[in-house]
Scaffold this motif. Structure first.
Motif, PDB file in Angstrom:
ATOM      1  N   GLU A 512      40.369  77.961  68.954  1.00  7.76           N
ATOM      2  CA  GLU A 512      39.982  78.163  70.346  1.00  7.76           C
ATOM      3  C   GLU A 512      40.743  79.300  71.002  1.00  7.76           C
ATOM      4  O   GLU A 512      40.355  79.787  72.070  1.00  7.76           O
ATOM      5  N   GLY A 513      41.828  79.752  70.392  1.00  8.78           N
ATOM      6  CA  GLY A 513      42.604  80.870  70.929  1.00  8.78           C
ATOM      7  C   GLY A 513      42.098  82.221  70.507  1.00  8.78           C
ATOM      8  O   GLY A 513      42.716  83.240  70.834  1.00  8.78           O
ATOM      9  N   GLY A 514      40.990  82.277  69.768  1.00  8.51           N
ATOM     10  CA  GLY A 514      40.427  83.557  69.349  1.00  8.51           C
ATOM     11  C   GLY A 514      41.007  84.099  68.064  1.00  8.51           C
ATOM     12  O   GLY A 514      40.731  85.251  67.705  1.00  8.51           O
ATOM     13  N   LEU A 515      41.802  83.296  67.353  1.00  8.06           N
ATOM     14  CA  LEU A 515      42.416  83.748  66.103  1.00  8.06           C
ATOM     15  C   LEU A 515      41.659  83.219  64.900  1.00  8.06           C
ATOM     16  O   LEU A 515      41.021  82.161  64.962  1.00  8.06           O
ATOM     17  N   SER A 560      37.987  85.628  72.646  1.00 10.99           N
ATOM     18  CA  SER A 560      37.389  84.387  73.126  1.00 10.99           C
ATOM     19  C   SER A 560      37.358  83.409  71.962  1.00 10.99           C
ATOM     20  O   SER A 560      37.537  83.801  70.805  1.00 10.99           O
ATOM     21  N   PRO A 561      37.150  82.119  72.225  1.00  8.47           N
ATOM     22  CA  PRO A 561      37.173  81.124  71.147  1.00  8.47           C
ATOM     23  C   PRO A 561      36.208  81.468  70.011  1.00  8.47           C
ATOM     24  O   PRO A 561      35.098  81.944  70.227  1.00  8.47           O
ATOM     25  N   ILE A 562      36.652  81.205  68.777  1.00  3.59           N
ATOM     26  CA  ILE A 562      35.839  81.465  67.590  1.00  3.59           C
ATOM     27  C   ILE A 562      34.871  80.299  67.417  1.00  3.59           C
ATOM     28  O   ILE A 562      35.271  79.140  67.445  1.00  3.59           O
ATOM     29  N   ARG A 563      33.582  80.621  67.205  1.00  3.25           N
ATOM     30  CA  ARG A 563      32.571  79.584  67.067  1.00  3.25           C
ATOM     31  C   ARG A 563      31.978  79.489  65.663  1.00  3.25           C
ATOM     32  O   ARG A 563      31.458  78.440  65.281  1.00  3.25           O
ATOM     33  N   THR A 564      32.037  80.552  64.875  1.00  7.62           N
ATOM     34  CA  THR A 564      31.551  80.490  63.501  1.00  7.62           C
ATOM     35  C   THR A 564      32.228  81.557  62.653  1.00  7.62           C
ATOM     36  O   THR A 564      32.637  82.604  63.161  1.00  7.62           O
ATOM     37  N   ILE A 576      32.698  87.088  61.826  1.00  7.98           N
ATOM     38  CA  ILE A 576      33.277  86.185  62.815  1.00  7.98           C
ATOM     39  C   ILE A 576      32.435  86.224  64.073  1.00  7.98           C
ATOM     40  O   ILE A 576      32.154  87.308  64.602  1.00  7.98           O
ATOM     41  N   GLY A 577      31.999  85.056  64.572  1.00  5.15           N
ATOM     42  CA  GLY A 577      31.238  84.975  65.813  1.00  5.15           C
ATOM     43  C   GLY A 577      32.040  84.275  66.893  1.00  5.15           C
ATOM     44  O   GLY A 577      32.769  83.320  66.619  1.00  5.15           O
ATOM     45  N   SER A 578      31.878  84.724  68.142  1.00  6.68           N
ATOM     46  CA  SER A 578      32.715  84.226  69.231  1.00  6.68           C
ATOM     47  C   SER A 578      31.906  83.492  70.287  1.00  6.68           C
ATOM     48  O   SER A 578      30.674  83.449  70.261  1.00  6.68           O
ATOM     49  N   GLU A 579      32.611  82.943  71.269  1.00  2.64           N
ATOM     50  CA  GLU A 579      32.029  82.178  72.367  1.00  2.64           C
ATOM     51  C   GLU A 579      31.146  83.044  73.264  1.00  2.64           C
ATOM     52  O   GLU A 579      30.154  82.564  73.825  1.00  2.64           O
ATOM     53  N   ILE A 580      31.465  84.340  73.399  1.00  3.71           N
ATOM     54  CA  ILE A 580      30.736  85.204  74.334  1.00  3.71           C
ATOM     55  C   ILE A 580      29.689  86.065  73.637  1.00  3.71           C
ATOM     56  O   ILE A 580      29.218  87.057  74.193  1.00  3.71           O
ATOM     57  N   GLY A 581      29.289  85.716  72.416  1.00  2.30           N
ATOM     58  CA  GLY A 581      28.192  86.410  71.751  1.00  2.30           C
ATOM     59  C   GLY A 581      28.588  87.613  70.938  1.00  2.30           C
ATOM     60  O   GLY A 581      27.719  88.376  70.506  1.00  2.30           O
ATOM     61  N   GLY A 602      26.438  86.429  76.362  1.00  2.00           N
ATOM     62  CA  GLY A 602      26.277  85.281  77.236  1.00  2.00           C
ATOM     63  C   GLY A 602      26.036  83.968  76.550  1.00  2.00           C
ATOM     64  O   GLY A 602      26.017  82.922  77.201  1.00  2.00           O
ATOM     65  N   SER A 603      25.851  83.953  75.211  1.00  2.35           N
ATOM     66  CA  SER A 603      25.626  82.700  74.494  1.00  2.35           C
ATOM     67  C   SER A 603      26.491  82.678  73.244  1.00  2.35           C
ATOM     68  O   SER A 603      26.586  83.683  72.532  1.00  2.35           O
ATOM     69  N   PRO A 604      27.141  81.559  72.944  1.00  3.74           N
ATOM     70  CA  PRO A 604      28.022  81.482  71.777  1.00  3.74           C
ATOM     71  C   PRO A 604      27.274  81.712  70.465  1.00  3.74           C
ATOM     72  O   PRO A 604      26.160  81.213  70.273  1.00  3.74           O
ATOM     73  N   VAL A 605      27.883  82.458  69.558  1.00  2.00           N
ATOM     74  CA  VAL A 605      27.347  82.635  68.203  1.00  2.00           C
ATOM     75  C   VAL A 605      27.780  81.432  67.375  1.00  2.00           C
ATOM     76  O   VAL A 605      28.974  81.216  67.168  1.00  2.00           O
TER      77      VAL A 605
END
Length: 772
Positions: A512-515, A560-564, A576-581, A602-605
């Protein structure tokens, strides 16, 4: 909790392919009656849970077999979880998805009795894992008990306040009692449990009261404890009443009423359990465990009363009261007797179930201090589950399958085998773990090496790995997002994304820290370089490592937080995909940033796949282990809003002119690329006017009015093209949303996504969708 399974290797891809083929066949050959509906139902797929681990979140009621040493947990959605020793777990799913309000083993008989909310009595055959018999009861059952060592229910309590005790050999009612039989001024006493004086309540209440709970308060069956909806507890002396041909000689001590509070409005007594005093040889004392009876609005606690009396219920007194704090909202509790015990015996452990799906344990040895007026605080221990989900909180998981890299597989198998020899846990008071039942699968005795790896990330930043080759998982190791000697901000933040490449043996962990932390497996001790990669520069440090997974790099590119996270080209690249697209691509050889792009602002990956994923690491297409052997391809990016964008995996340039998306707003879960389809011979069996053809034709024709989208397409030819592409070898893009599964032609996604506007063929309706 999300389960990420795409790109997991050969066996996993084959399962997805077979699942997609099954869906496609169902869609093509769907029954004509559902043509207008255009959707499949859950029964068409017949999907079943193969294995399940941990405590279900909807858990509500407990049962225990003291002979087989098995714990059963009933749920609010018609499931029963059975837990034994050595990580043995099983799941029973009722044909009726109704809550269980009662659950009890026919001890050592191989059967489990469950009572549902509609008073359906189910008898489960534990060996065959199915309902052996079922009986719909006419009245509302609130509590029941089974005769030890038999198939009989002795004791049934109804919500109208009636208690029936059966004489099983004589097949007749032995005792029939209700609240109106109680005349406390003449033949009983009220015992106040607390400091406040009793309220002015009438002792001659003539109305029946609803029974909420019931238990034996003696090993001989002479004392019965009953809890009522208004907070009262009655202890009945039924020893004289149950003796045929004899009259009650001492009617004045037939019953004792316990009141936990002097308040006029009290909580229902929904749980009662009895633990005898091992020092009381005459069955004249013990501990009564109670939930309820306190003033409405008071703090939720589990109350333990230490009680004593002489013959019958004479000289009754409460010698101690203790309150155990709860970890959540109370659901149920159960007392676990010691192994080899007979009858109602002193407690070895206390299990307390709270919502959602949390199970805590008290050592029975420590509960004994409550009888001695000691003020030692009692602390619950978390139930030692194989795969923790709540303590710590599980945030993301991945199942990875592979059939090669023997060195890595054997090394992890050795670590899992070493953990198997650790043995069962010991409770804080020194008591051995009470659950020892169950028969381990014979498959666990083979030595074929590790073929499946289950990985879970947690809120505390830790990552745990299990050998998932066989139904009973084996823990391998746990690692935390910290690097010795290197200070990294947000290094231990909650884990939010995972991926694993079995070719390079590298585990990627986003938080969630973007790492993104990168861990590589080493089979021996040595030295390696640790790289810290950010948008400004890269740093390298020499690190010492032992055997196992060790951090070789930390990437800090996306703020931003890592989502995938997704490995490409046999581990040569990492997307690497993030919370902010945003999507970033990392070269795993040099740990350099290849590109960073805003794909869907505007949409999480939430998912990334490429058109080479189905060719990588599969048994039909084995890789040599050289990343250069894999061709570059198209990368598909899925956002939470169900928009799909195709980009060049080399440059990061967008290929499709606009995102592919469903016609209506939807929330996406995952995306899978399916390689292969039904055979050529099956093409001829696609019926004219089928659901698949009709929906595609309708979609394309409906949007043909937009000349900007369809100027180069003819609707009818387009439909024919879609159908032919759906049966080509590399045809399917499967989009999984909360309301439907949608299957797209991959080539049509690239060629005509703008013209279609994302009109995929909807296969499963939200109203009938199955839980995957």
């Amino acid at each position: 909790m999300d389960e990420d399974t795409h790109g997991g290797g050969g066996e996993e891809i084959e399962r997805v392919v077979m699942f997609a083929k099954r869906i496609f066949r169902k869609a093509v050959h769907h029954h004509q009656s559902n043509v207008d509906h255009g959707c499949m139902t859950g029964s068409d797929l017949d999907i079943r849970v193969a294995d399940h681990y941990g405590i279900p979140h909807a858990a509500s009621v407990l049962a225990f077999d003291p002979i087989q040493r098995l714990l059963a947990i009933g749920t609010m959605d018609g499931r029963i979880k059975v837990i034994g020793g050595d990580n043995i777990e099983g799941l029973l799913i009722s044909p009726k998805r109704l809550p269980y309000k009662g659950l009890e083993f026919l001890q050592n008989q191989g059967f489990l009795v469950g009572v549902t909310n509609d008073n359906d009595i189910q008898v489960w055959d534990m060996e065959d894992r199915l309902v052996a018999d079922c009986l719909q009861w006419e009245n509302n059952i609130t509590a029941f008990s089974v005769i030890r060592g038999t198939h009989f229910m002795v004791l049934i309590a109804y919500d109208n306040g009636l208690i029936i005790l059966w004489d099983v050999p004589e097949a007749q009612i032995l005792i029939l009692k209700g609240y109106t039989d109680l005349h406390l001024k003449n033949d009983g006493e009220v015992v106040q449990i607390g400091d406040d004086p009793l309220s002015n309540t009438s002792d001659n209440e003539q109305e029946e009261k609803e029974i909420c709970s019931i238990c034996w308060a003696s090993a001989t069956g002479s004392i019965l404890a009953v809890g009522y909806i208004d907070g009262d507890i009655l202890l009945w002396n039924i020893s004289s009443s149950s003796t045929k041909g004899q009259h009650e000689e001492k009617p004045y001590n037939n019953v004792v009423k316990l009141q936990m509070s002097s308040a006029k409005r009290r909580l229902p007594v929904i749980v009662l359990h009895w633990s005898p005093d091992n020092k009381s040889k005459n069955d004249h004392g013990g501990q009564l465990f109670i939930y309820g009876g306190d003033e409405i609005g008071s703090e939720e606690v589990l109350t333990v009363l230490s009680l004593e009396w002489t013959s019958g219920l004479e000289n009754f007194k409460c010698i101690a009261r203790a309150e155990l704090a709860l970890h959540g909202s109370f659901a149920d509790m159960i007392l676990i007797p010691s192994a080899g015990s007979i009858g109602i015996d002193p407690t070895a452990a206390l299990f307390v179930l709270t919502n959602p799906g949390q199970l805590h344990v008290y050592d029975g040895a420590r509960l004994s201090v409550l009888r001695n007026h000691e003020k030692t605080p009692l602390h619950a221990e978390p139930f030692p589950v194989l795969v923790p989900t709540s303590e710590p909180l599980m945030t993301v998981t991945k199942l990875s399958s592979f059939t090669f890299n023997g060195m890595f597989s054997n090394a992890l198998s050795e670590m899992a085998s070493a953990n198997k020899n650790i043995g069962s846990p010991i409770l804080s008071g020194g008591t051995k773990w009470p659950l020892t039942g169950g028969v381990p699968s014979e498959l666990n005795m083979t030595e074929d090496g590790l073929k499946r790896l289950y990985i879970a990330g947690y809120q505390d930043g830790t990552v745990r790995l299990w050998d998932a080759t066989y139904p009973v998982l084996s823990p391998i190791l746990s690692t935390k997002g910290e690097v010795t000697g290197v200070n990294v901000d947000n290094g231990s933040a909650s884990v939010s994304a995972l991926d694993f490449c079995s070719i390079s043996t590298i585990l990627a962990v986003g938080n969630e820290g973007g790492l993104v932390h990168l861990y590589k497996f080493y089979d021996s001790s040595g030295e390696t370089s640790f790289h810290f990669v950010n948008e400004a520069k890269g740093e390298a440090h020499i690190m010492h490592h032992g055997k196992g997974f060790h951090c070789i790099a930390t990437v800090s590119i996306l703020k931003s937080p890592i989502r995938t996270i997704h490995f490409l080209n046999a581990g040569a690249k990492l997307a690497i995909g993030s919370e902010i697209g945003q999507v970033a691509m990392i070269d795993m050889t040099s740990f350099s940033v290849l590109f960073c792009t805003d794909c869907i602002p505007g949409s999480p990956v939430i998912s990334i796949i490429t058109n080479t994923d189905t060719l990588t690491n599969t048994p039909k297409h084995p890789s040599s282990g050289n990343p250069k052997d894999c061709t570059e391809g198209v990368m598909f990016i899925l956002a939470r809003n169900a928009h799909v964008v195709a980009i060049d995996s080399v440059s990061g340039d967008v290929i499709s002119s606009q995102p592919l998306h469903p016609n209506k707003e939807s929330t996406a879960i995952s995306m899978h690329l399916i390689d292969g389809s039904i055979g050529v011979s099956e093409q001829q069996h696609i019926p004219q006017g089928s659901v698949l053809e009709k929906e595609v034709e309708s979609s394309s024709c409906a949007e043909s009015s937009d000349e900007n989208k369809t100027q180069n397409l003819k609707p009818r030819n387009h439909c024919d093209t879609i159908l032919s592409e759906n049966i080509s070898p590399d045809s399917f893009l499967l989009l999984c949303c909360v309301d439907a599964l949608r299957l797209y032609s991959m080539k049509s996604v690239l060629k005509v996504s703008a013209a279609l506007g994302g009109a995929g063929r909807k296969l499963i309706n939200v109203d009938s969708a199955v839980e995957l």
